[in-house]
Structures are given as C-alpha cells and as structure tokens.
Design a protein around this motif. Structure first.
Motif, mmCIF file in Angstrom:
data_model
loop_
_atom_site.group_PDB
_atom_site.id
_atom_site.type_symbol
_atom_site.label_atom_id
_atom_site.label_comp_id
_atom_site.label_asym_id
_atom_site.label_seq_id
_atom_site.Cartn_x
_atom_site.Cartn_y
_atom_site.Cartn_z
ATOM 1 N N PHE A 48 32.769 76.548 -32.721
ATOM 2 C CA PHE A 48 31.676 76.360 -31.750
ATOM 3 C C PHE A 48 31.534 74.872 -31.493
ATOM 4 N N ILE A 49 31.089 74.569 -30.305
ATOM 5 C CA ILE A 49 30.869 73.149 -30.010
ATOM 6 C C ILE A 49 29.551 72.994 -29.256
ATOM 7 N N THR A 50 28.773 72.018 -29.667
ATOM 8 C CA THR A 50 27.463 71.819 -29.030
ATOM 9 C C THR A 50 27.540 70.661 -28.029
ATOM 10 N N VAL A 51 26.429 70.446 -27.327
ATOM 11 C CA VAL A 51 26.379 69.320 -26.387
ATOM 12 C C VAL A 51 26.554 68.018 -27.154
ATOM 13 N N ASP A 52 25.911 67.921 -28.344
ATOM 14 C CA ASP A 52 26.072 66.703 -29.148
ATOM 15 C C ASP A 52 27.526 66.515 -29.547
ATOM 16 N N LEU A 54 30.139 67.550 -27.936
ATOM 17 C CA LEU A 54 30.882 67.118 -26.738
ATOM 18 C C LEU A 54 30.675 65.636 -26.478
ATOM 19 N N GLU A 55 29.415 65.242 -26.602
ATOM 20 C CA GLU A 55 29.105 63.833 -26.316
ATOM 21 C C GLU A 55 29.795 62.913 -27.330
ATOM 22 N N GLU A 58 33.485 62.562 -26.427
ATOM 23 C CA GLU A 58 33.697 61.662 -25.291
ATOM 24 C C GLU A 58 33.559 60.205 -25.728
ATOM 25 N N LYS A 82 37.785 76.317 -23.198
ATOM 26 C CA LYS A 82 37.027 76.624 -21.977
ATOM 27 C C LYS A 82 35.808 75.690 -21.857
ATOM 28 N N VAL A 83 35.176 75.381 -23.003
ATOM 29 C CA VAL A 83 34.050 74.437 -22.974
ATOM 30 C C VAL A 83 34.532 73.101 -22.413
ATOM 31 N N VAL A 86 35.080 73.481 -18.634
ATOM 32 C CA VAL A 86 33.852 73.576 -17.829
ATOM 33 C C VAL A 86 33.098 72.248 -17.841
ATOM 34 N N SER A 87 33.265 71.469 -18.928
ATOM 35 C CA SER A 87 32.518 70.208 -19.039
ATOM 36 C C SER A 87 32.989 69.173 -18.018
ATOM 37 N N HIS A 88 34.226 69.300 -17.565
ATOM 38 C CA HIS A 88 34.782 68.355 -16.570
ATOM 39 C C HIS A 88 34.812 66.921 -17.089
ATOM 40 N N ILE A 89 34.871 66.707 -18.403
ATOM 41 C CA ILE A 89 34.888 65.325 -18.925
ATOM 42 C C ILE A 89 36.340 64.853 -18.977
ATOM 43 N N ARG B 21 24.688 65.649 -15.342
ATOM 44 C CA ARG B 21 25.605 65.617 -16.481
ATOM 45 C C ARG B 21 25.045 66.445 -17.645
ATOM 46 N N ARG B 24 25.609 69.941 -16.807
ATOM 47 C CA ARG B 24 27.038 70.288 -16.837
ATOM 48 C C ARG B 24 27.515 70.533 -18.279
ATOM 49 N N LEU B 25 27.129 69.631 -19.184
ATOM 50 C CA LEU B 25 27.523 69.792 -20.586
ATOM 51 C C LEU B 25 26.909 71.066 -21.168
ATOM 52 N N ALA B 28 28.746 74.063 -20.037
ATOM 53 C CA ALA B 28 30.013 74.233 -20.764
ATOM 54 C C ALA B 28 29.768 74.881 -22.113
ATOM 55 N N VAL B 29 28.756 74.374 -22.803
ATOM 56 C CA VAL B 29 28.451 74.884 -24.149
ATOM 57 C C VAL B 29 27.923 76.324 -24.077
ATOM 58 N N THR B 31 28.831 78.685 -22.336
ATOM 59 C CA THR B 31 29.886 79.710 -22.180
ATOM 60 C C THR B 31 30.224 80.386 -23.509
ATOM 61 N N GLN B 32 29.878 79.712 -24.618
ATOM 62 C CA GLN B 32 30.244 80.274 -25.926
ATOM 63 C C GLN B 32 29.226 81.282 -26.455
#
Lengths: 107, 876
Positions: A48-52, A54-55, A58, A82-83, A86-89, B21, B24-25, B28-29, B31-32
């Motif tokens: 699993f991956i959270t917004v934190d 992902l940030e 990056e 897929k995350v 979808v994040s487009h980073i 942003r 958007r993030l 993405a998250v 989706t899980q």
C-alpha cells in the motif's frame, strides 16, 4: 533492509519496502545522504502507498537528481504501479523506467 | 505595500496548483481502497454531516440570507442520512455488477479529480451530498463554492474531510477554494486544469455553461421551470398542502419546486379557496402586476436574485402588496398569453403562478408552455387520480423527473416521498443542455469497465425428420398421410417418366394435382403463381419432384402458400448472422413437404435453404430458415438412372464442393464433419463408377447418398468462398451451378489452405484450422503418403493438402469435368471485362460469411484470375 546489487551494470544499494509505504524510509535517505551509491527500491513486498509515501518518493527522487545519483524502482506490484500512473508524477514514472509524459491524450 | 495583478495571479496559480496536486495524489492513493475501507469512510462522513446538520444550516442561512434554517436542516439530512440509506449497500469498488446471462461483469474505475461547484441556494447540503458521493466512488473533490456562500460551504467540506481523514481517507481527498474576490477566477483556472478529470457543476445557467464550455467532461445541471398540472380528479386538500409544503420549502430555493400550476376549471375555485384558508395570498390582477415587477428583473427577464429564497411577506412588502402576516405563499394568476407572461419563468421564492384550463388537452398544452420556457429536462409534476391523464402528461412533458401526487421539490430530491435516487443535482438531459437526465448520484461518478467473456455460441444440428433411402424407397409415397396433394415438378420429370412413377404411388384416396411449370432457375413470380394455383385446390401436401431448383422452389411455394401475407422483399434482406437477422420467419409450416431429388447434387431435400431468383433485381436470393426444412425426403437412386453423364458430373462436383466447404466452414462441427468426410469418400469412389456403368443403381445409390449427406453438412455448416464465386460466375455467364463450382474448386482449396491474409471474426471459430481439416480429409480418403511426416506436422499437413488437390484434379480429369473458367468456354476478353462485377457479386454473397478466412476484394480478383487458365493442355 538493504543489499548490494549490480543490476544494469551499476552498483546499486537495494532497499526493500515492506508493507505500507506511509512515511520516509530512513535507510534510503541515509544511503542517498552518504552520497556514495545509487539506490534501488524494491517494491515487491509493498502492499500500500499513502499520499505521504508518494510525496516522500518524489522528494527522494529530486534529492537524488540534485546529487547526480540514480534511484530506480523495481518489482512494483500492479496496484502500486497504478498509483504511480494515476499520480502523474514525472520523476516517479521515470524511476519506474517509463517516459516522463504520458503517451496518450491528456485533457 | 500593495500587490500587483501579476502577484495576485501568481498566488492564485499557486493555490490552484496546490489544490489540484493534493487531489491528484489522493486520487492515485484512493485507487487502492477496498469496498470495506470506502464504506467506513462514507459512514463516518455521514455521521459527521448529521451531527452538524443544524449548525451548517444555520451557517448557510446566516451567510446567504436565503431560505430558512429549518428546511436547510432537512436538506442536510436528505443529503446525508437519506443518501447513505440508498448507497450504503451499493458496490462501488471492484466488480460492481454481474450479468451471468451475458457472461459479463462490470468493474468500477474512479473518475479521479472532480471540480465540484456548489450553489448559493443549497451551499451546505450540496457539499455534503457531493462529498459523500465522491468518497463512495473513490473520487477526490475540490469544491468551488458560490462567493455568497463560501464560508458555509467550506465549513461543511472541512467537517466532512476531517471525519473522512479520521476514518482513513487519503490526505487531500477533499479540497476547497477559500472565499476571496478571485474565487471565480480560481474556479475558471481549475475548469481547464489538465489534472482535473471532471467538472460537476450545480448552479446557475452561466456556471453550468462555463463547465460545459471548458472542454472537460462535465456533469452540469442547471435551472428549471416546473409546471404542475392539477387535474380535476386530484384530491384538492392533499394537493394543496403538498404544493404549499413544496413551494415554501427553504423559501422556494429548490429548483424542482413548483413554478406554475395548471388547474382544471372544475376544481380551480375550491383549490384557490383552500390555498387562502391555509395562509396563502391569491393576488388580484393589479397585485399580480406589482409582484411581477418586483420579482422579475426587467433587464434579463429572469428572476430578481434579491428575492430568491425570501419569505412571502418580504416579497409582498417589496412589491407593495398588502398581505396577511405570516403569509406562506403568493399565488398569481397568469392571464393572457402564457408564453409571453413575465411570471411564466423560474421563481426560486414562494411566488407561484397559476392558470385555469377547460380540458386535459389545454392543461397539457399550458404545462408544455411552462416546460418549454426554460424548464425542459428538469422537473414537472401532476396531481391526478386518473392514470390515463398521468400517462398522457408524462408522455408529453420533457422532464427528467415527473413527480406524481407529491411535492415536486422534496419529491424531486428522492428518497422522502418516492424511491427516486436521492440527489441535490438534477440532470436535465439535452433539454437542459446536460449530459444526463438522472438524479445525479454515485452511478454517474464511476467509469464502468465492462468485462465480457467470449460467447459460447450454441450450435444446432437440424435436418429433414424422415429420410427414406435405398432404391425403391419412392414406395413410401403409398403411406403418405394426405388426402389432397400437389406435385411440384418440371416438364422434364414427365419426359423422364418420374412424374408417372410418383403418380402411381400416391395414396388411392388422395386427390393429386400437378404443377409442372418450374423452370431451370425459378423466380418469385413462378413461386407466387404456384402458390396461387394451390390456393384453388387447398392441398395439405406438396410433393416436390426434381433437381435442386424444383426442390428449392417447392420450399418457397409452401412458405407463400401457408403465409400469403409474407413479403418477398422482407425475406430477402441480407444478414451476417441468421440469429440476428431483421426478418423473422414463421415458426411452423402448415403444409407437409415431401422432397424427391432426381439429381445427386444439391441435397436440397435436407437443407433449410431455398435459392430463388429475384428477376426485378437480376439476382439470386437465398432464403435460410429451419422452417424451410422438408418433412420427408425420399432418396431413391432409381430416379437418377436416366441422368445424363454431364449432369451427373456437374451435380456430383456440386456435392463434392458442399462437402469440402462444409468441412472447413466456420460453422462446421463434429456433426457436420463426419457427414462431409463420408460424402467425399462416396463421391471419389462412386462418380467414376457411375460414369463407367451408368445403369448400375448401386453406384448411383452411393452418389445419391453422398449428395444427401453433403446436403446435411451444408444445411448446418453452410458453404464458403467457392460457392460465393460460383454464384456470381453462374449468374453472369449462365453456367450450371455444379460446373461453376468445379471450375473454382482447386483455386479455393489452395487459397483456404494457406494462412489467411485476413482472419474471419466469428466467435465460434477460435483457431484457423482449414489446412488441418483438408489434411484430415486427405487422410480419410487414404491419399497421404506415410512418409510425409508425423501426422499433423506442418510438412505432413502440407503434403496432405497437396494430395487432396491432386485427387480433385485427377477426379476432374478422369471424369472430364471442367476445372477452370477457361474450360467452361468463357472467352478471356469477356471474362476480363466481367472481373470487377464478379468480384463485387462474390464479395456480397452470403456464402462468403462462413468461409474460414475473409477474402478481401483484391484477393477475390486474384482468385478469379487464377481460376481462369485451363488445368488441361488446350488442344492446338
């Protein structure tokens, strides 16, 4: 957890991401701070991956770029991939080995 | 220090980028997330909304000064509790629906980042509703509130976001633009931002139009103008109360609320009296004019926004009309031409127009006048106990929701008075310039991935029920159950003595008529002529005696005799798959059909086909349906003893072509393969013998059986490319069908055995195996050299196909059958001239549809060209 790897003809230190990536991984930060090696993030055990998370990824990639080091992602489960998609980073998509910009039409 | 416009723009851009942003993030998250996680978040948000319903309603009223707090509380409950009740058990993650009968499932995919606009009239309930709906569908929302209600909307969003976050929602899944003079500009930036996936606009016409003009996918829902017809059958008391409840709900700010009543004259006065009794004010003509001046903006012709959501007393005071204290609603009679009346527009306030009508027709027309004055696609209402009138009204009105015997405002919200989907977002369809006429909800916030599995097509095997075989089987005629029969035949049958043979054997007590005018290629006129002749004698049985043309004609004759109303043009409509064709044949036949073939070729006695010439269009029409199958077939080789050698060869090669094409057809099956293979074996064995010893009935019998078996094969598997081209050549150059087939046979076997240039798209033909099936035929016929390689290996298959082609060539050469177009006597120049026409005719032929590959037009041209050169050296 880290280990040496010589994948792709380069010396990478592998960091395995276990379970949920919801904050920074100190080991990866430390390796990059040491400025000695490139880093391979192994996502095979990432669930699993959270917004934190992902940030942090990056930000890690931007730091690596400024230090002229490489961080690459490997063994990414489809749900996590897929995350990323979808994040487009852009730096994250590059670390997955893909193009920076999506191929298809963008609204 | 003051900031410049550029500084302000930069700051605005930064705010927009940050909001988008984050969303958007989060998207993405999201989706899980599993259904369980999503449902926990939705529940937490709903509870938070309910707990804060009153606080938020008060905030909305304080900020906007529109409507009334009590009703806003109710709206907040509808947007949370009622919505939750409807969606809590709905699947929105993973497989959301299954269609077992279609072998298909539906899987949801979130839409992503949604820019959600909230109106001033419902600033908190809309945010509650949209937030919960987005969470349920794993979408992320950025709210753009109305400037006059931004604080209340954003307070709502924050309360729900905090609750969602605590329940595990992704950080940033809800966002909002802060109240500022540049709010509108910020919204416009986001409308065109590449990271925004959808705009969900609820609000004024301008905002909705901007959303649709942004180039983004948009769910825009806008203004209405609700007509409500009160039919004389309505319950006046309850209708009056419902209308008051509805039009005063939140001081009329609900866009589905009643705008103009259309009242039948019979009940108008009692109803108006009831309105008065219950605290409403019915205006005089003068008062109506004053109200119109006050509530309608003279510049725009639309409502005066200062009056939106205001109480009736305030409006009356502003208009200079004296009304009683605590007046609930103001009613104004719209006299004159309704279509030009100032008040015949949307009025989101407790001001209600009314007209009185003298009939249902007038009622519907006046309702349409209102409906088409800015309300198409939105909402309409009717009060009636007459189901016919309700239906007439619903059919006439263009509205996404026609509310029956309920308040249209709360009724339109769904869930309170009826089972409509709960919403604060009313789709108006194209009538309102919207993409949907739904009560917009979670259904509209998902992308649907349909996952259809390949169809397992049901195959059938059908043939003539009773088949009598062996020489002498014509004697079965004596046992026919018939009292009145007609023999359909050709003149040659009489000459060859067949007609007499049949006549002698018909049951003694049976009346027998004869129709012997069937020509070589019967057309619809002959068919209709025969059917007409039959109507005079009313036979219960048709005995068809002759070659393929006669038998085919008899099938068509029976069809038109049994069903005179059938139109031959309908029957002849082409089709790709007979199960989907437009024309439906009758399910049963009334008249018994007995088929007695006198040639060994077409197998028509056991097929559901009938080829009839359409003389008007100069083409052959294939009728195909199981109802055409004869009831009885009599396979008596004695009737073929006098068949000339040339016709024997032509028809035998026709049967051989049937067997070869049925074997490799895309509709072939284990059932037809066995028939095709045995038919081939019998032809290869019997034809040379028949030609050597034409009077030996044993070989005739084998050949006759072969034709019948091959007929059963094509009756279920159909034919292919060879027949498609043979039909065109036969028709163009007047060549007998079997001979045209033989002239193409080597070319088409060669073509079909090669990897196709274009595969054919048929669900029941998953792998291309034509070459292997030809090889199987070669093995079955004992043609393959044992040294050709392991069975099924590419080299063995190639050798087997070559052996099969060689055997066909040798059969043709040994029997003197033409194996090329040149050998048919077609001059080269005439042939070359005809090629474009022949190619088009072949390409359009029904037979092509079951060929194992799809020959493009260019291939057909090449096949025609390569079929021309003689297979045997032409004598110098």
């Amino acid at each position: 957890m880290s280990a040496k790897s010589t994948d792709k003809g380069t010396n990478y230190e592998t960091v395995r991401i276990m379970g949920s990536l919801d904050r920074s991984i100190e080991e990866a930060d430390r390796l990059l701070a040491a400025d000695k090696t490139d880093v391979l993030l192994d996502f095979s055990a990432c669930t699993f991956i959270t917004v934190d998370g992902l940030e942090w990824l990056e930000e890690l990639l931007l730091r690596a770029e400024s230090k002229k080091h490489s961080v690459i992602f490997e063994s990414i489960p489809p749900t996590v991939y897929k995350v990323f998609k979808v994040s487009h980073i852009a730096p994250i998509l590059r670390a997955c080995g893909g193009p920076t910009l999506p191929n298809g039409p963008v609204c | 220090m003051s900031s410049t416009v550029k500084d302000k723009d930069t700051a605005l851009d930064e705010r927009v980028e940050h909001l988008v942003r984050q969303a958007r993030l989060a998207a993405a998250v999201f989706t899980q997330y599993s259904q369980k996680q999503v449902d926990a978040i939705v529940k937490a948000m709903t509870i938070a909304a309910i707990e804060n319903a009153a606080v938020l309603a008060q905030a909305a009223h304080l900020e906007t000064r529109m409507g009334c707090t009590e009703d806003k509380i109710l709206k907040n409950y509808v947007a949370s509790e009622f919505l939750y009740a409807q969606i809590k058990d709905k699947k929105t993650v993973g497989v959301i629906r299954e269609f077992p009968e279609d072998n298909m499932v539906e899987i949801s995919e979130p839409m992503g980042v949604i820019l959600a606009l909230a109106p001033v009239t419902n600033p908190t309930s809309t945010v509650i509703f949209k937030s919960i709906a987005c969470a349920k569908t794993r979408n992320c929302a950025i709210f753009s509130p109305h400037l006059m209600a931004a604080n209340a909307s954003n307070q709502t969003a924050k309360i729900l976001y905090d609750a969602a976050l605590a329940a595990g929602a992704p950080k940033g899944f809800l966002g909002w633009t802060e109240k500022s003079p540049r709010l509108r500009k910020e919204t416009e930036r986001m409308m065109v931002h590449p990271e925004v996936d959808l705009i969900w606009a609820t609000g004024g016409t301008n905002m909705v139009r901007a959303a649709y003009s942004s180039g983004k996918p948009a769910l825009g829902v806008g203004s209405g103008n609700t007509p409500v017809y009160v039919h004389k059958s309505a319950n006046i008391s309850s209708a009056t109360i419902d209308i008051i409840i509805s039009k005063t709900f939140d001081n009329g700010t609900e866009c589905p609320s009643e705008q103009t009543l259309v009242i039948d004259r019979e009940i108008a006065q009692p109803m108006l009296a009831e309105f008065k009794r219950l605290g409403c004010h019915v205006c005089t003509t003068e008062e109506t004019a004053k109200i119109a001046d006050a509530v309608i903006d003279p510049k725009t012709g639309g409502m005066n926004y200062k009056m939106v959501g205001q109480p009736a007393n305030f409006i009356a005071e502003q208009a200079g009309v004296q009304v009683a204290p605590r007046t609930k609603m103001i009613l104004c009679q719209l006299e004159g031409d309704l279509r030009t009346h100032k008040l015949a527009v949307e009025k989101l306030m407790p001001v209600l127009g009314f007209v009185i009508v003298d009939s249902v027709q007038a009622g519907l027309n006046r309702a349409l006048d209102i409906n088409y004055a800015g309300g198409t696609g939105h909402t309409a209402g009717i009060f009636s106990q007459d189901e016919d009138v309700i239906e007439q009204f619903s059919l006439a009105i263009n509205a996404g929701r026609v509310i029956v015997n309920c308040p249209t405002s709360i009724g339109g919200l769904g869930g309170v008075y009826n089972n409509l989907t709960t919403t604060l977002s009313f789709g108006c369809g194209t009538g309102g310039g919207n993409i949907t006429s739904d009560n917009v909800s979670i259904k509209n916030l998902m992308n649907y991935k349909r996952v259809p599995r390949r169809k397992n097509q049901t195959m059938t095997f059908q043939t003539t029920k009773n088949i009598y075989i062996n020489p002498g089987s014509i004697d079965h005629l004596r046992d026919l159950e018939t009292r009145n029969a007609i023999i359909i035949t050709s003149r040659s049958a009489a000459r060859r003595g067949h007609l007499a043979m049949v006549m002698e054997r018909m049951p003694a007590d049976c009346r027998v008529d004869v129709f012997s005018d069937i020509g070589v290629e019967p057309d619809f006129q002959e068919v209709q002529k025969a059917a007409a002749a039959m109507r005079a004698s009313q036979p219960d049985t048709i005995v068809a005696l002759g070659g393929g043309s006669v038998l085919d004609a008899a099938k068509a004759i029976r069809l038109f005799y049994d069903y005179p109303e059938l139109n031959q043009k309908d029957l002849a409509v082409n089709f790709l798959d007979f199960r989907h064709r437009i024309f439906e044949f009758p399910k049963t036949q009334k008249t018994q059909l007995v088929c007695i073939p006198t040639t060994s070729g077409t197998g028509s006695e056991v097929t559901p086909f009938a080829v009839v010439t359409d003389s008007e269009k100069n083409r052959k029409v294939s009728l195909v349906d199981e109802v055409l199958l004869p009831n009885v077939a009599i396979i008596d080789a004695n009737l073929t003893r006098s068949l000339p050698a040339e016709i024997t060869r032509d028809t035998a090669f026709d049967a051989l072509t049937h067997a070869l094409e049925a074997l490799v057809s895309t509709y072939s099956s284990d059932y037809t393969d066995g028939l095709a293979l045995e038919a081939m074996r019998l032809i290869f064995e019997a034809l040379p013998e028949v030609l050597k010893k034409p009077n030996e009935v044993v070989w005739r019998h084998k050949l006759h059986n072969a034709a019948c078996l091959a007929g059963m094969a094509i009756g279920n598997a159909s034919v292919g490319l060879n027949h498609a081209m043979a039909h065109s050549i036969g028709a163009y150059f007047d060549i007998p069908h079997g001979r045209a087939n033989s002239a193409l046979l080597l070319t088409t076997v060669d073509y079909n055995s090669r990897v196709p240039n274009k595969f054919i798209s048929v669900a029941n033909y998953p792998i291309w195996i034509a070459d292997k099936k030809y090889a199987r035929a070669a093995r079955f016929l004992g043609l393959v050299d044992k040294n050709a390689g392991p069975e099924g290996s590419p080299e063995e298959v190639e050798a087997a196909v070559a052996a099969l082609k060689k055997a066909i060539l040798e059969l043709g050469l040994s029997t003197g059958q033409p194996l090329s177009i040149a050998e048919l006597g077609v001059p080269l120049d005439k042939f070359q001239e005809a090629i474009p026409t022949l190619a088009v005719m072949s390409f359009e032929d029904m037979a092509l549809k079951t060929n194992p590959c799809y020959p493009p037009g260019e291939d057909i041209v090449n096949l025609l060209i390569s079929s021309y050169p003689p297979r045997v050296p032409v004598a110098q």
